[in-house]
Design a protein around this motif. Structure first.
Motif, short mmCIF file in Angstrom:
data_model
loop_
_atom_site.label_atom_id
_atom_site.label_comp_id
_atom_site.label_asym_id
_atom_site.label_seq_id
_atom_site.Cartn_x
_atom_site.Cartn_y
_atom_site.Cartn_z
N GLN A 190 30.32 44.00 38.84
CA GLN A 190 31.58 43.30 39.12
C GLN A 190 31.33 41.99 39.89
O GLN A 190 31.92 40.96 39.58
CB GLN A 190 32.52 44.19 39.92
CG GLN A 190 33.09 45.33 39.12
CD GLN A 190 33.95 44.88 37.96
OE1 GLN A 190 34.58 43.83 37.98
NE2 GLN A 190 33.99 45.69 36.91
N ARG A 191 30.45 42.04 40.88
CA ARG A 191 30.15 40.84 41.64
C ARG A 191 29.55 39.76 40.75
O ARG A 191 29.94 38.60 40.79
CB ARG A 191 29.18 41.17 42.80
CG ARG A 191 28.97 40.00 43.76
CD ARG A 191 27.55 39.94 44.28
NE ARG A 191 26.54 39.91 43.25
CZ ARG A 191 26.20 38.83 42.51
NH1 ARG A 191 26.84 37.69 42.66
NH2 ARG A 191 25.25 38.89 41.59
N HIS A 192 28.65 40.17 39.86
CA HIS A 192 28.01 39.21 38.96
C HIS A 192 29.02 38.62 37.97
O HIS A 192 28.97 37.42 37.66
CB HIS A 192 26.85 39.88 38.22
CG HIS A 192 26.10 38.95 37.33
ND1 HIS A 192 25.36 37.89 37.81
CD2 HIS A 192 25.98 38.92 35.97
CE1 HIS A 192 24.81 37.24 36.79
NE2 HIS A 192 25.18 37.85 35.67
N TRP A 193 29.93 39.44 37.47
CA TRP A 193 30.96 38.91 36.57
C TRP A 193 31.82 37.87 37.29
O TRP A 193 32.22 36.87 36.70
CB TRP A 193 31.81 40.04 36.01
CG TRP A 193 31.06 40.93 35.07
CD1 TRP A 193 29.86 40.67 34.45
CD2 TRP A 193 31.43 42.24 34.67
NE1 TRP A 193 29.47 41.74 33.68
CE2 TRP A 193 30.42 42.72 33.79
CE3 TRP A 193 32.51 43.07 34.95
CZ2 TRP A 193 30.47 43.97 33.20
CZ3 TRP A 193 32.56 44.31 34.36
CH2 TRP A 193 31.55 44.76 33.50
N MET A 194 32.10 38.10 38.55
CA MET A 194 32.84 37.11 39.33
C MET A 194 32.01 35.84 39.48
O MET A 194 32.54 34.73 39.36
CB MET A 194 33.21 37.67 40.71
CG MET A 194 34.25 38.76 40.65
SD MET A 194 34.59 39.41 42.29
CE MET A 194 35.45 40.91 41.86
N GLU A 195 30.73 36.00 39.72
CA GLU A 195 29.81 34.85 39.82
C GLU A 195 29.86 34.02 38.55
O GLU A 195 29.97 32.79 38.60
CB GLU A 195 28.39 35.37 40.08
CG GLU A 195 27.31 34.31 40.01
CD GLU A 195 25.91 34.92 40.02
OE1 GLU A 195 24.99 34.21 39.56
OE2 GLU A 195 25.73 36.06 40.47
N LEU A 196 29.77 34.69 37.40
CA LEU A 196 29.80 33.97 36.12
C LEU A 196 31.13 33.28 35.90
O LEU A 196 31.19 32.12 35.51
CB LEU A 196 29.51 34.94 34.96
CG LEU A 196 28.13 35.58 34.94
CD1 LEU A 196 28.05 36.60 33.81
CD2 LEU A 196 27.05 34.54 34.82
N ALA A 197 32.22 34.01 36.14
CA ALA A 197 33.55 33.46 35.87
C ALA A 197 33.86 32.26 36.75
O ALA A 197 34.49 31.30 36.30
CB ALA A 197 34.61 34.55 36.05
N VAL A 198 33.40 32.29 37.98
CA VAL A 198 33.67 31.20 38.91
C VAL A 198 32.84 29.96 38.59
O VAL A 198 33.30 28.84 38.76
CB VAL A 198 33.40 31.67 40.37
CG1 VAL A 198 33.31 30.51 41.33
CG2 VAL A 198 34.47 32.64 40.80
N ALA A 217 28.13 35.18 47.93
CA ALA A 217 28.29 36.35 47.05
C ALA A 217 28.43 35.94 45.59
O ALA A 217 28.16 36.75 44.69
CB ALA A 217 29.50 37.17 47.46
N VAL A 218 28.84 34.71 45.31
CA VAL A 218 29.02 34.26 43.94
C VAL A 218 28.23 33.00 43.62
O VAL A 218 28.59 32.24 42.73
CB VAL A 218 30.52 34.08 43.59
CG1 VAL A 218 31.25 35.42 43.54
CG2 VAL A 218 31.20 33.13 44.56
N ALA A 219 27.16 32.77 44.35
CA ALA A 219 26.31 31.60 44.11
C ALA A 219 25.55 31.80 42.80
O ALA A 219 24.76 32.74 42.68
CB ALA A 219 25.34 31.39 45.27
N LEU A 220 25.79 30.94 41.83
CA LEU A 220 25.20 31.10 40.50
C LEU A 220 23.68 31.08 40.57
O LEU A 220 23.07 30.15 41.10
CB LEU A 220 25.69 29.99 39.56
CG LEU A 220 25.25 30.12 38.11
CD1 LEU A 220 25.82 31.39 37.48
CD2 LEU A 220 25.69 28.91 37.30
N GLY A 221 23.08 32.15 40.04
CA GLY A 221 21.63 32.25 39.97
C GLY A 221 20.93 32.58 41.28
O GLY A 221 19.73 32.78 41.30
#
Length: 180
Positions: free
Chosen positions: A48-56, A101-105
């Motif tokens: 879920q956290r990663h999906w938020m990262e991608l979406a953001v 928490a949502v920093a891409l990569g």
């Protein structure tokens, strides 16, 4: 007079059902989850956290496409677009309270207590703001005429305390309540 007393009793019973449904959800969220601290994919919270990262961080057209910035083998977004937009909304809020928490990569395996609490709260808030009102309105329509107040309360109880939804959404950081 008797009708008013019964209405107060029914309202109190409905409030008790709603409060119980919230307490059960919070109780489920106090427990662990699959994959906690288990590299390389970490489990439910990480998905879920990663999906938020991608979406953001990615345009919507890249959510479902394997790119250098979106490795679909690592928790690729595999739910319908409504889930992507839900991840976007929740991810924007998460980025506001905890940007790392949502920093891409850079956030793979990111597991802080504060981000986990926020994700748990986001599921609960989704239930309270979307599912609970929708259930109340739907049951009011379905059980409008010819059904006792007791039947309506049982229906409310059975829907809001449905173990499948409670355990999956609140035990595994899911947002199925939004889909319903």
């Amino acid at each position: 007079r008797m009708a008013r007393a019964f209405a107060r009793t029914s309202t109190a019973a409905a409030i008790l059902v709603l409060a119980s449904a919230v307490l059960v959800r919070v109780g489920v969220g106090l427990h662990g989850y699959s994959g906690k601290g288990d590299a390389p994919k970490y489990g439910d919270y990480e998905a879920q956290r990663h999906w938020m990262e991608l979406a953001v961080n990615l345009p919507a057209k890249e959510w479902y496409v394997n790119t250098p910035r979106n490795d679909l083998n690592y928790w690729g977004l595999d739910y319908p677009p409504l889930s992507g937009y839900q991840s976007l909304v929740h991810g924007l809020l998460l980025r506001y309270v905890e940007p790392a928490a949502v920093a891409l990569g850079k956030s793979r395996g990111y597991e802080t207590e504060s981000s986990k609490v926020w994700l748990r709260l986001s599921v609960l808030i989704s239930d309270l703001s979307l599912m609970f009102p929708a259930v109340c309105l739907a049951l009011r329509q379905i059980y409008s005429d010819g059904f006792s107040e007791r039947t309506r309360l049982w229906a409310l109880t059975l829907v809001l305390l449905n173990p499948a939804l409670v355990l999956i959404d609140h035990g595994h950081f899911q947002y199925n309540c939004i889909s319903l």
